[in-house]
Design a protein around this motif. Structure first.
Motif, PDB file in Angstrom:
ATOM      1  N   ALA A  99       0.823  -1.204   0.000  1.00  0.00           N
ATOM      2  CA  ALA A  99       0.000   0.000   0.000  1.00  0.00           C
ATOM      3  C   ALA A  99       0.857   1.254   0.000  1.00  0.00           C
ATOM      4  O   ALA A  99       1.971   1.274   0.529  1.00  0.00           O
ATOM      5  N   ALA A 100       0.317   2.312  -0.606  1.00  0.00           N
ATOM      6  CA  ALA A 100       0.996   3.600  -0.701  1.00  0.00           C
ATOM      7  C   ALA A 100       0.137   4.670  -0.044  1.00  0.00           C
ATOM      8  O   ALA A 100      -1.085   4.730  -0.259  1.00  0.00           O
ATOM      9  N   PHE A 101       0.782   5.529   0.732  1.00  0.00           N
ATOM     10  CA  PHE A 101       0.100   6.607   1.433  1.00  0.00           C
ATOM     11  C   PHE A 101       0.776   7.930   1.070  1.00  0.00           C
ATOM     12  O   PHE A 101       1.997   8.009   0.962  1.00  0.00           O
ATOM     13  N   ASP A 102      -0.035   8.955   0.899  1.00  0.00           N
ATOM     14  CA  ASP A 102       0.489  10.269   0.567  1.00  0.00           C
ATOM     15  C   ASP A 102       1.383  10.758   1.713  1.00  0.00           C
ATOM     16  O   ASP A 102       0.965  10.749   2.874  1.00  0.00           O
ATOM     17  N   LYS A 103       2.591  11.182   1.383  1.00  0.00           N
ATOM     18  CA  LYS A 103       3.533  11.596   2.421  1.00  0.00           C
ATOM     19  C   LYS A 103       3.070  12.831   3.181  1.00  0.00           C
ATOM     20  O   LYS A 103       3.390  12.998   4.354  1.00  0.00           O
ATOM     21  N   VAL A 104       2.314  13.696   2.514  1.00  0.00           N
ATOM     22  CA  VAL A 104       1.901  14.958   3.145  1.00  0.00           C
ATOM     23  C   VAL A 104       0.643  14.783   3.980  1.00  0.00           C
ATOM     24  O   VAL A 104       0.549  15.284   5.108  1.00  0.00           O
ATOM     25  N   ALA A 161      -3.293   6.159  -1.116  1.00  0.00           N
ATOM     26  CA  ALA A 161      -3.254   6.433  -2.552  1.00  0.00           C
ATOM     27  C   ALA A 161      -3.633   5.198  -3.355  1.00  0.00           C
ATOM     28  O   ALA A 161      -4.370   5.285  -4.330  1.00  0.00           O
ATOM     29  N   TRP A 162      -3.100   4.059  -2.951  1.00  0.00           N
ATOM     30  CA  TRP A 162      -3.472   2.785  -3.559  1.00  0.00           C
ATOM     31  C   TRP A 162      -3.101   1.637  -2.629  1.00  0.00           C
ATOM     32  O   TRP A 162      -2.244   1.786  -1.761  1.00  0.00           O
ATOM     33  N   GLY A 200      13.104   2.540 -16.678  1.00  0.00           N
ATOM     34  CA  GLY A 200      12.796   3.955 -16.724  1.00  0.00           C
ATOM     35  C   GLY A 200      11.659   4.402 -15.835  1.00  0.00           C
ATOM     36  O   GLY A 200      11.263   5.575 -15.888  1.00  0.00           O
ATOM     37  N   LYS A 201      11.145   3.511 -14.984  1.00  0.00           N
ATOM     38  CA  LYS A 201      10.020   3.872 -14.130  1.00  0.00           C
ATOM     39  C   LYS A 201      10.365   3.633 -12.661  1.00  0.00           C
ATOM     40  O   LYS A 201      11.014   2.640 -12.320  1.00  0.00           O
ATOM     41  N   GLU A 202       9.900   4.545 -11.825  1.00  0.00           N
ATOM     42  CA  GLU A 202      10.044   4.328 -10.397  1.00  0.00           C
ATOM     43  C   GLU A 202       9.200   3.120 -10.002  1.00  0.00           C
ATOM     44  O   GLU A 202       8.008   3.039 -10.320  1.00  0.00           O
ATOM     45  N   SER A 203       9.824   2.165  -9.319  1.00  0.00           N
ATOM     46  CA  SER A 203       9.176   0.891  -9.038  1.00  0.00           C
ATOM     47  C   SER A 203       9.529   0.420  -7.633  1.00  0.00           C
ATOM     48  O   SER A 203      10.430   0.950  -6.983  1.00  0.00           O
ATOM     49  N   ILE A 204       8.822  -0.609  -7.181  1.00  0.00           N
ATOM     50  CA  ILE A 204       9.005  -1.154  -5.842  1.00  0.00           C
ATOM     51  C   ILE A 204       9.252  -2.649  -5.972  1.00  0.00           C
ATOM     52  O   ILE A 204       8.425  -3.383  -6.530  1.00  0.00           O
ATOM     53  N   LEU A 205      10.395  -3.104  -5.469  1.00  0.00           N
ATOM     54  CA  LEU A 205      10.754  -4.518  -5.488  1.00  0.00           C
ATOM     55  C   LEU A 205      10.372  -5.137  -4.155  1.00  0.00           C
ATOM     56  O   LEU A 205      10.773  -4.647  -3.100  1.00  0.00           O
ATOM     57  N   VAL A 206       9.596  -6.213  -4.188  1.00  0.00           N
ATOM     58  CA  VAL A 206       9.100  -6.847  -2.967  1.00  0.00           C
ATOM     59  C   VAL A 206       9.459  -8.330  -2.993  1.00  0.00           C
ATOM     60  O   VAL A 206       9.221  -9.020  -3.994  1.00  0.00           O
ATOM     61  N   TRP A 207      10.030  -8.819  -1.891  1.00  0.00           N
ATOM     62  CA  TRP A 207      10.354 -10.238  -1.761  1.00  0.00           C
ATOM     63  C   TRP A 207       9.575 -10.809  -0.579  1.00  0.00           C
ATOM     64  O   TRP A 207       9.598 -10.292   0.526  1.00  0.00           O
ATOM     65  N   ASN A 213       4.631  -1.046 -10.074  1.00  0.00           N
ATOM     66  CA  ASN A 213       4.691   0.358 -10.482  1.00  0.00           C
ATOM     67  C   ASN A 213       4.445   1.234  -9.265  1.00  0.00           C
ATOM     68  O   ASN A 213       3.495   1.016  -8.502  1.00  0.00           O
ATOM     69  N   ALA A 214       5.272   2.264  -9.082  1.00  0.00           N
ATOM     70  CA  ALA A 214       5.110   3.142  -7.929  1.00  0.00           C
ATOM     71  C   ALA A 214       3.851   3.991  -8.024  1.00  0.00           C
ATOM     72  O   ALA A 214       3.320   4.426  -7.001  1.00  0.00           O
ATOM     73  N   THR A 215       3.345   4.218  -9.237  1.00  0.00           N
ATOM     74  CA  THR A 215       2.181   5.087  -9.400  1.00  0.00           C
ATOM     75  C   THR A 215       0.892   4.441  -8.941  1.00  0.00           C
ATOM     76  O   THR A 215       0.019   5.103  -8.383  1.00  0.00           O
ATOM     77  N   ASP A 216       0.742   3.114  -9.190  1.00  0.00           N
ATOM     78  CA  ASP A 216      -0.536   2.467  -8.860  1.00  0.00           C
ATOM     79  C   ASP A 216      -0.389   1.105  -8.188  1.00  0.00           C
ATOM     80  O   ASP A 216      -1.388   0.465  -7.855  1.00  0.00           O
ATOM     81  N   GLY A 217       0.842   0.614  -7.999  1.00  0.00           N
ATOM     82  CA  GLY A 217       1.060  -0.648  -7.311  1.00  0.00           C
ATOM     83  C   GLY A 217       0.905  -1.890  -8.161  1.00  0.00           C
ATOM     84  O   GLY A 217       1.111  -3.010  -7.663  1.00  0.00           O
ATOM     85  N   GLN A 218       0.551  -1.729  -9.418  1.00  0.00           N
ATOM     86  CA  GLN A 218       0.315  -2.897 -10.258  1.00  0.00           C
ATOM     87  C   GLN A 218       1.616  -3.651 -10.541  1.00  0.00           C
ATOM     88  O   GLN A 218       2.678  -3.054 -10.704  1.00  0.00           O
ATOM     89  N   VAL A 219       1.514  -4.975 -10.606  1.00  0.00           N
ATOM     90  CA  VAL A 219       2.678  -5.824 -10.841  1.00  0.00           C
ATOM     91  C   VAL A 219       3.098  -5.730 -12.301  1.00  0.00           C
ATOM     92  O   VAL A 219       2.294  -5.955 -13.208  1.00  0.00           O
ATOM     93  N   SER A 220       4.365  -5.405 -12.518  1.00  0.00           N
ATOM     94  CA  SER A 220       4.899  -5.349 -13.877  1.00  0.00           C
ATOM     95  C   SER A 220       5.872  -6.483 -14.163  1.00  0.00           C
ATOM     96  O   SER A 220       6.220  -6.726 -15.325  1.00  0.00           O
TER      97      SER A 220
END
Length: 430
Positions: free
Chosen positions: A188-193, A198-199, A225-232, A241-248
């Motif tokens: 999950a992603a939360f707005d820092k401010v 967010a998703w 070329g995209k900001e991403s999140i690696l999870v193990w 994808n950092a924008t929406d969390g979808q698995v790429s």
């Protein structure tokens, strides 16, 4: 994925862990530091120190196992205070500047656990914290709480067998949290401010008993070329994808024999386009070490496994990267340097045998390896000239579970009772 397309895609890949600032700056903004790999290759750091040999130490108000972070000459760490979860701020002289207290602590179950296992992280404007109780918050640099929420109330209790270990991480816009356990797992992603959600995406996999339990921390990377999140965790390595969390990107097949009670504890380490995964149960003589190439898109299980070792690994301590190699400090003190491209051992060594295990993740600062043992002994070894040389054995006289942190040729060590600062002066203190 067709082979020709895979090869073409591989040519376009650029993979790097976020840094955001130079390694030589005296900031250590997250658990594994500026490059996300537990290493900084500049500096001249101390060799001999201990419970009676330090620059300063300050007593902590409670037992916590998280690693401190550093920003602009300030030290931030999570710790229980008066029975409550809290974030504490100290200056570089060890003077407490402020503390932000939250709700009641949910104390740890394991002897080396606590309600403050997760390490804080900062973007330079606020410090973000998570506690086993469910408290998730952003705190301004003056100690004022920016926002606070409770992830247990919102998304249910975790069912982890042991204490929560995953730390929050930051993208450009969001603070990211992961929960991997038996039940509804998610990223999950939360707005820092504002702290608003967010998703949130499900991350559920069918695994043998306890293999769906994850204590690892995500890595924020640039992928294609995209900001991403690696999870193990849950026997899968995924890129979101950092924008929406979808698995790429997704890679499985880490436990083909369906062994039980293999939780994911050690966080991956990335060197170039290779990610090294320590899995299995090294503590029970069943190590596994995998080399995965970060290329392609979609399900890359059949194409991205490059090598596998079943004779070396680590269960709890996260590996560290150093000059293109991966350094393992194993659970009983064995040390190995691994070539991430081939998986071959470059050299092997060991710290002195002892009944105590290694729970803290090692640090490399300059050309020195710092490895705390759970009983509070901190070993220092030289890795200069691609060789291992034991330099010192330092007794802190209290348990050390958090990782050491470097800055300005000093090392900060968070013990069970004290926060220590050691330097090369080696002047005894009382």
């Amino acid at each position: 994925m067709p082979h020709k397309l895979l090869v073409a895609t591989a040519c376009l890949v650029f993979i790097s862990v976020r840094s955001g600032f130079a390694a030589e700056i005296a900031d250590w903004r997250s658990w594994r530091g500026p490059l996300g790999n537990g290493s900084v290759e500049q500096g001249n750091y101390p060799v001999k120190f201990g419970a009676d040999k330090y620059l300063w130490r300050t007593e902590l108000p409670g037992k916590g196992c998280s690693t401190p972070i550093l920003l602009n000459g300030m030290i931030y760490l999570t710790c229980p205070a008066d029975g409550n979860d809290a974030l504490l701020c100290y200056d570089f002289d060890g003077t407490e500047k402020w503390r932000a207290a939250f709700g009641k602590e949910n104390a740890g179950k394991h002897r080396n656990g606590s309600g403050s296992n997760a390490s804080p992280v900062t973007d330079g404007t606020a410090v973000f914290v998570f506690f086993k109780s469910g408290t998730f918050a952003a705190v301004e640099l003056n100690g004022k709480v920016r926002w606070k929420t409770d992830l247990v109330e919102r998304f249910g209790k975790d069912t982890l067998f042991w204490d929560h270990g995953t730390s929050p991480v930051l993208t450009d816009q969001y603070v990211i949290m992961a929960r991997m356990h038996q039940g509804e797992s998610w990223l999950a992603a939360f707005d820092k401010v504002t702290g608003e959600l967010a998703w949130k995406v499900a991350r559920n996999y069918s695994t043998p008993t306890e293999c769906d339990h994850g204590y690892t921390t995500p890595l924020v990377i640039q992928y294609q070329g995209k900001e991403s999140i690696l999870v193990w965790g849950a026997e899968h390595l995924t890129i979101h994808n950092a924008t929406d969390g979808q698995v790429s990107w997704s890679c499985g097949n880490f436990n083909p024999a369906a062994n039980q009670m293999w939780p994911a504890i050690a966080t991956p380490v990335i060197v170039g386009d290779m990610v090294v995964i320590a899995y299995g149960r090294n503590d029970r003589g069943i190590p596994r070490l995998h080399g995965i190439r970060l290329t392609g898109t979609g399900d890359v299980t059949q194409s991205s496994h490059v090598w596998r070792r079943d004779d070396v690994g680590t269960f709890v301590p996260t590996p560290v990267a150093y000059k293109g190699r991966v350094i393992l400090v194993r659970d009983r003190g064995e040390v190995a340097s691994i070539d991430p491209a081939s998986g071959k051992t470059i050299w092997e060594a060991a710290f002195p045998k002892h009944r105590s295990n290694y729970y803290a993740s090692p640090l490399i600062a300059g050309d020195k390896l710092f490895a705390p043992r759970e009983d509070g002994t901190v070993f220092v070894a030289s890795l200069a000239n691609d060789k291992f040389e034991l330099l010192s054995e330092n007794n802190m006289d209290e348990s050390v579970i958090g990782s050491p942190v470097p800055a300005l040729n000093r090392i900060f060590i968070r013990g069970e009772k004290h926060l220590f600062c050691v330097d090369s002066a080696e002047s005894p203190q009382q």
